[in-house]
Design a protein around this motif. Structure first.
Motif, PDB file in Angstrom:
ATOM      1  N   GLU A  79      51.579 -32.677  73.621  1.00 17.87           N
ATOM      2  CA  GLU A  79      51.986 -33.597  74.718  1.00 17.87           C
ATOM      3  C   GLU A  79      51.495 -32.598  75.919  1.00 17.87           C
ATOM      4  OE1 GLU A  79      57.380 -32.828  74.698  1.00 17.87           O
ATOM      5  OE2 GLU A  79      55.498 -31.292  74.836  1.00 17.87           O
ATOM      6  N   LEU A  80      51.413 -33.363  77.447  1.00 14.42           N
ATOM      7  CA  LEU A  80      50.905 -33.072  78.447  1.00 14.42           C
ATOM      8  C   LEU A  80      51.761 -32.850  79.311  1.00 14.42           C
ATOM      9  CD1 LEU A  80      47.940 -33.143  79.853  1.00 14.42           C
ATOM     10  CD2 LEU A  80      48.860 -35.498  81.027  1.00 14.42           C
ATOM     11  N   TYR A  81      51.185 -31.292  80.119  1.00 13.19           N
ATOM     12  CA  TYR A  81      51.834 -30.292  80.923  1.00 13.19           C
ATOM     13  C   TYR A  81      51.087 -30.108  82.131  1.00 13.19           C
ATOM     14  CZ  TYR A  81      54.360 -29.121  76.008  1.00 13.19           C
ATOM     15  OH  TYR A  81      55.145 -29.053  75.200  1.00 13.19           O
ATOM     16  N   GLU A  82      52.098 -30.019  82.881  1.00 14.51           N
ATOM     17  CA  GLU A  82      51.537 -29.526  84.547  1.00 14.51           C
ATOM     18  C   GLU A  82      52.021 -28.031  84.441  1.00 14.51           C
ATOM     19  OE1 GLU A  82      53.477 -30.886  88.980  1.00 14.51           O
ATOM     20  OE2 GLU A  82      52.393 -31.760  87.679  1.00 14.51           O
ATOM     21  N   MET A  83      51.096 -27.317  84.494  1.00 20.42           N
ATOM     22  CA  MET A  83      50.721 -25.714  85.186  1.00 20.42           C
ATOM     23  C   MET A  83      51.479 -25.474  86.679  1.00 20.42           C
ATOM     24  SD  MET A  83      47.284 -24.314  83.367  1.00 20.42           S
ATOM     25  CE  MET A  83      47.308 -23.185  84.236  1.00 20.42           C
ATOM     26  N   ASN A  84      52.671 -24.538  86.419  1.00 17.20           N
ATOM     27  CA  ASN A  84      52.272 -24.303  88.030  1.00 17.20           C
ATOM     28  C   ASN A  84      53.061 -23.489  87.981  1.00 17.20           C
ATOM     29  OD1 ASN A  84      53.236 -27.415  89.317  1.00 17.20           O
ATOM     30  ND2 ASN A  84      54.956 -27.631  87.951  1.00 17.20           N
ATOM     31  N   THR A  85      52.203 -22.576  88.636  1.00 16.65           N
ATOM     32  CA  THR A  85      52.635 -20.927  88.850  1.00 16.65           C
ATOM     33  C   THR A  85      52.964 -20.156  90.671  1.00 16.65           C
ATOM     34  OG1 THR A  85      50.908 -20.739  87.395  1.00 16.65           O
ATOM     35  CG2 THR A  85      50.742 -18.698  89.010  1.00 16.65           C
ATOM     36  N   GLU A  86      53.836 -19.141  90.589  1.00 13.98           N
ATOM     37  CA  GLU A  86      54.223 -18.178  91.659  1.00 13.98           C
ATOM     38  C   GLU A  86      54.217 -17.357  91.178  1.00 13.98           C
ATOM     39  OE1 GLU A  86      58.610 -18.998  93.022  1.00 13.98           O
ATOM     40  OE2 GLU A  86      57.921 -20.865  90.953  1.00 13.98           O
ATOM     41  N   THR A  87      54.638 -16.433  92.829  1.00 18.91           N
ATOM     42  CA  THR A  87      54.604 -14.847  92.542  1.00 18.91           C
ATOM     43  C   THR A  87      56.112 -14.528  92.845  1.00 18.91           C
ATOM     44  OG1 THR A  87      53.707 -14.874  94.730  1.00 18.91           O
ATOM     45  CG2 THR A  87      52.240 -14.481  93.483  1.00 18.91           C
ATOM     46  N   LEU A  88      55.854 -13.494  92.463  1.00 20.54           N
ATOM     47  CA  LEU A  88      57.277 -12.621  92.531  1.00 20.54           C
ATOM     48  C   LEU A  88      58.030 -11.591  92.833  1.00 20.54           C
ATOM     49  CD1 LEU A  88      60.302 -13.392  89.869  1.00 20.54           C
ATOM     50  CD2 LEU A  88      58.074 -14.430  89.940  1.00 20.54           C
ATOM     51  N   ASP A  89      58.325 -10.495  93.309  1.00 24.62           N
ATOM     52  CA  ASP A  89      58.709  -9.490  92.586  1.00 24.62           C
ATOM     53  C   ASP A  89      59.745  -9.195  91.048  1.00 24.62           C
ATOM     54  OD1 ASP A  89      60.973  -7.057  92.610  1.00 24.62           O
ATOM     55  OD2 ASP A  89      58.799  -6.383  94.351  1.00 24.62           O
ATOM     56  N   TYR A  90      59.816  -8.173  90.829  1.00 30.32           N
ATOM     57  CA  TYR A  90      60.232  -7.883  89.770  1.00 30.32           C
ATOM     58  C   TYR A  90      61.450  -7.671  89.673  1.00 30.32           C
ATOM     59  CZ  TYR A  90      61.764  -3.587  90.095  1.00 30.32           C
ATOM     60  OH  TYR A  90      61.810  -1.802  90.596  1.00 30.32           O
ATOM     61  N   LYS A  91      62.312  -7.695  90.894  1.00 27.52           N
ATOM     62  CA  LYS A  91      63.505  -7.783  90.252  1.00 27.52           C
ATOM     63  C   LYS A  91      64.135  -8.658  90.454  1.00 27.52           C
ATOM     64  CE  LYS A  91      63.929  -2.983  92.754  1.00 27.52           C
ATOM     65  NZ  LYS A  91      64.785  -1.945  93.642  1.00 27.52           N
ATOM     66  N   GLU A  92      63.203 -10.025  91.261  1.00 25.10           N
ATOM     67  CA  GLU A  92      63.708 -11.468  90.924  1.00 25.10           C
ATOM     68  C   GLU A  92      63.493 -12.189  89.414  1.00 25.10           C
ATOM     69  OE1 GLU A  92      62.838 -12.243  95.347  1.00 25.10           O
ATOM     70  OE2 GLU A  92      61.015 -12.308  94.028  1.00 25.10           O
ATOM     71  N   TYR A  93      63.330 -11.477  88.952  1.00 18.46           N
ATOM     72  CA  TYR A  93      62.232 -12.199  87.583  1.00 18.46           C
ATOM     73  C   TYR A  93      63.715 -12.998  86.627  1.00 18.46           C
ATOM     74  CZ  TYR A  93      60.043 -13.603  83.306  1.00 18.46           C
ATOM     75  OH  TYR A  93      59.412 -14.235  82.270  1.00 18.46           O
ATOM     76  N   ASN A  94      64.525 -12.284  86.480  1.00 14.53           N
ATOM     77  CA  ASN A  94      65.647 -12.050  85.683  1.00 14.53           C
ATOM     78  C   ASN A  94      66.812 -13.474  86.464  1.00 14.53           C
ATOM     79  OD1 ASN A  94      68.050 -12.392  84.189  1.00 14.53           O
ATOM     80  ND2 ASN A  94      68.906 -10.908  84.731  1.00 14.53           N
ATOM     81  N   ASP A  95      67.314 -14.145  87.720  1.00 11.41           N
ATOM     82  CA  ASP A  95      67.435 -14.595  87.920  1.00 11.41           C
ATOM     83  C   ASP A  95      66.539 -16.215  88.170  1.00 11.41           C
ATOM     84  OD1 ASP A  95      69.655 -13.563  88.510  1.00 11.41           O
ATOM     85  OD2 ASP A  95      69.535 -12.680  90.810  1.00 11.41           O
ATOM     86  N   TYR A  96      65.349 -15.782  88.564  1.00 12.00           N
ATOM     87  CA  TYR A  96      64.567 -16.898  88.562  1.00 12.00           C
ATOM     88  C   TYR A  96      64.402 -17.712  87.015  1.00 12.00           C
ATOM     89  CZ  TYR A  96      59.970 -19.521  88.565  1.00 12.00           C
ATOM     90  OH  TYR A  96      58.596 -20.482  88.090  1.00 12.00           O
ATOM     91  N   PHE A  97      63.988 -16.856  86.024  1.00 16.33           N
ATOM     92  CA  PHE A  97      64.363 -17.290  84.535  1.00 16.33           C
ATOM     93  C   PHE A  97      65.088 -18.288  84.530  1.00 16.33           C
ATOM     94  CE2 PHE A  97      64.237 -17.394  80.102  1.00 16.33           C
ATOM     95  CZ  PHE A  97      63.379 -17.717  79.750  1.00 16.33           C
ATOM     96  N   LYS A  98      66.724 -17.538  84.740  1.00 18.21           N
ATOM     97  CA  LYS A  98      68.022 -18.239  84.316  1.00 18.21           C
ATOM     98  C   LYS A  98      67.932 -19.604  85.400  1.00 18.21           C
ATOM     99  CE  LYS A  98      70.812 -14.466  82.371  1.00 18.21           C
ATOM    100  NZ  LYS A  98      71.428 -13.645  83.450  1.00 18.21           N
ATOM    101  N   GLU A  99      66.772 -19.325  86.789  1.00 21.52           N
ATOM    102  CA  GLU A  99      67.769 -20.983  87.918  1.00 21.52           C
ATOM    103  C   GLU A  99      66.556 -21.452  87.822  1.00 21.52           C
ATOM    104  OE1 GLU A  99      68.050 -18.923  91.307  1.00 21.52           O
ATOM    105  OE2 GLU A  99      69.568 -17.865  90.867  1.00 21.52           O
ATOM    106  N   ASN A 100      65.121 -21.278  87.117  1.00 19.69           N
ATOM    107  CA  ASN A 100      64.587 -21.946  87.388  1.00 19.69           C
ATOM    108  C   ASN A 100      63.546 -23.188  85.714  1.00 19.69           C
ATOM    109  OD1 ASN A 100      64.523 -22.640  90.591  1.00 19.69           O
ATOM    110  ND2 ASN A 100      64.027 -20.510  89.873  1.00 19.69           N
ATOM    111  N   VAL A 101      63.952 -21.878  84.724  1.00 19.06           N
ATOM    112  CA  VAL A 101      62.993 -22.353  83.617  1.00 19.06           C
ATOM    113  C   VAL A 101      64.047 -22.359  82.578  1.00 19.06           C
ATOM    114  CG1 VAL A 101      61.731 -20.937  82.076  1.00 19.06           C
ATOM    115  CG2 VAL A 101      61.268 -20.478  84.242  1.00 19.06           C
ATOM    116  N   ILE A 102      64.633 -21.622  81.946  1.00 16.28           N
ATOM    117  CA  ILE A 102      65.561 -21.773  81.021  1.00 16.28           C
ATOM    118  C   ILE A 102      66.370 -22.821  80.710  1.00 16.28           C
ATOM    119  CG2 ILE A 102      67.103 -20.040  81.662  1.00 16.28           C
ATOM    120  CD1 ILE A 102      66.006 -20.730  77.959  1.00 16.28           C
TER     121      ILE A 102
END
Length: 479
Positions: free
Chosen positions: A213-236
């Motif tokens: 497949e062809l993927y687009e790479m998207n990168t952003e920065t965040l604080d470690y305390k935000e990662y859990n919510d970020y992963f649930k809301e924007n990734v999985i």
């Protein structure tokens, strides 16, 4: 020019993507001795036999039975705790047993001998528009070695490697060839996969493939305390995100606080896979080696490198890459010939919801210790069927730690003590750790992380009562 420097230095980041660190064996180890890439456990072996044909492998089994010899099984020898050899054993080197035996484009399956590397498979299937489902972030390892440790990778929609194995053939201690799958000899399927070579020689494997497949790479920065919510809301929960990785800073100025994440999202638009599916090769190795060497030795270099690699990945935002190329990473630049130290790996698994609290506790431990921590990569391990020695029975974040340490016994003991503390923190958060590394964890820690340990070793003795297949991992932890 500045961007070029960033590009060159950022190649070092792939150090954190290895499941097994890469080094050349020490020149001080004679030919009658054997070690793995970690260089920490050289021992005298009886002999090394390169298996190139089934008959030669069977002869090793027959000779060992007649002379009551122990057998160890080796591939690229990137497991670091004596998993691939044993003192006075016959070491069966499987790297020459590497043919591709069958390929079915319609069913998306391939059958390979266990000494084939993932690169061998990629080179074969890429032109057919197919890709591997699960593998490490480097393609230099053998298939047999990878399934013996039940490796996992970046694809958040797949589980560990066992989920992609349809069947395999196993040569046991009696010299019999057994067909193993979820339907045939089912018990052995879940013992030999993730079984560290203790149940026999994996001869060949049928793997389930998937579409490139062809993927687009998207990168952003965040604080470690935000990662859990970020992963649930924007990734999985976003089906367009197919692969994901994150890195948390090991630089002194932002230690275990700053993060950046990279998502590989299914590309939309007019670009075609054919424009991006040429398999990439390694390059600029010398510069990458130099940059990583600086980070090993100086705190200021760690700070600088973290900023450079973070900025580089932010600048690649929106770039396109094929699935096969996501799974090809730099590795040669990690090879170095320092006689006094090397890089070793640890990998810890922690429940997704425990991430921020876990990082806080880990930071508290490491702030009081002298550990030359170079990099931490974070992946997601999806829950799926697991082997008896399963490192995860729920959704976990996997933290891969790249550590520089000395070779002396004193240095090893220092690292061992810190590793045991880190594992205690991990277990305290209902986590686990990965087994293919130095035998630093205690037996009690293994029993807690792997509650089916005793069952595993009992089955080992049942299937191999003479303990023909063995290694230092078995000797260390067998109850």
């Amino acid at each position: 020019m500045k961007k070029m420097v960033i590009v060159l230095l950022s190649l070092c980041v792939y150090a954190s993507l290895l499941l097994f660190s890469v080094h050349k064996p020490s020149s001080g180890v004679s030919e009658e001795y054997m070690t793995d890439v970690g260089k920490l456990m050289p021992v005298k072996v009886k002999k090394v036999v390169k298996g190139t044909a089934l008959s030669s492998i069977q002869e090793v089994i027959e000779e060992a039975a007649k002379k009551d010899l122990k057998i160890s099984i080796a591939g690229k020898r990137h497991s670091m705790g004596g998993h691939t050899y044993y003192h006075d054993s016959v070491v069966l080197d499987m790297t020459g047993y590497n043919k591709i035996l069958d390929f079915d484009k319609e069913q998306k399956t391939i059958t390979v001998q266990s000494g084939a590397t993932w690169d061998d498979i990629q080179q074969y299937i890429n032109k057919h528009g197919l890709a591997i489902k699960v593998m490490q972030s480097q393609n230099i390892f053998t298939v047999g070695g990878s399934i013996s440790v039940n490796a996992h990778g970046r694809d958040i929609r797949e589980g560990s490697l066992i989920s992609t194995v349809n069947s395999f053939r196993l040569l046991n201690a009696d010299g019999d060839i057994i067909n193993v799958s979820r339907e045939k000899n089912k018990e052995l399927f879940y013992l030999a996969l993730g079984g560290y070579g203790l149940f026999g020689v994996i001869l060949d494997v049928e793997l389930q493939l998937t579409d490139d497949e062809l993927y687009e790479m998207n990168t952003e920065t965040l604080d470690y305390k935000e990662y859990n919510d970020y992963f649930k809301e924007n990734v999985i929960h976003d089906p367009n995100v197919k692969m994901h990785l994150a890195r948390i800073s090991t630089a002194p100025d932002s230690f275990l606080t700053e993060m950046y994440v990279t998502n590989y999202e299914r590309a939309s638009g007019v670009a075609s896979l054919q424009e991006y599916n040429e398999l990439k090769d390694e390059r600029l190795t010398a510069v990458s080696k130099f940059a990583l060497g600086m980070a090993r030795d100086f705190d200021w270099a760690k700070n600088t490198f973290w900023k450079l690699q973070k900025n580089y990945f932010l600048q690649t935002d929106g770039e396109l890459i094929s699935r096969n190329n996501v799974m090809r990473s730099e590795s040669k630049f990690l090879e170095y010939e320092d006689e006094n130290d090397n890089d070793v790996l640890q990998e810890y698994f922690v429940p997704v919801d425990a991430f921020a609290d876990y990082i806080d506790d880990l930071r508290s431990v490491l702030s009081e210790e002298e550990l030359n921590l170079l990099n931490i990569t974070i992946r997601y391990v999806n829950h799926d069927e697991g082997p008896v020695l399963s490192y995860s029975d729920e959704e976990m974040f996997a933290l891969v730690l790249l550590i520089n340490q000395g070779l002396s016994k004193e240095d090893q003991m220092k690292t061992e003590a810190i590793v045991q503390k880190m594992i205690d923190v991990t277990l305290g958060h209902e986590g686990s750790y990965y087994l293919p590394y130095m035998p630093y964890p205690t037996k009690a820690q293994m029993l807690r992380a792997y509650p089916r340990t005793e069952e595993f070793f009992e089955k080992k003795k049942q299937y191999d009562p003479d303990e023909r297949f063995t290694n230092f991992f078995y000797e260390e932890y067998e109850q």
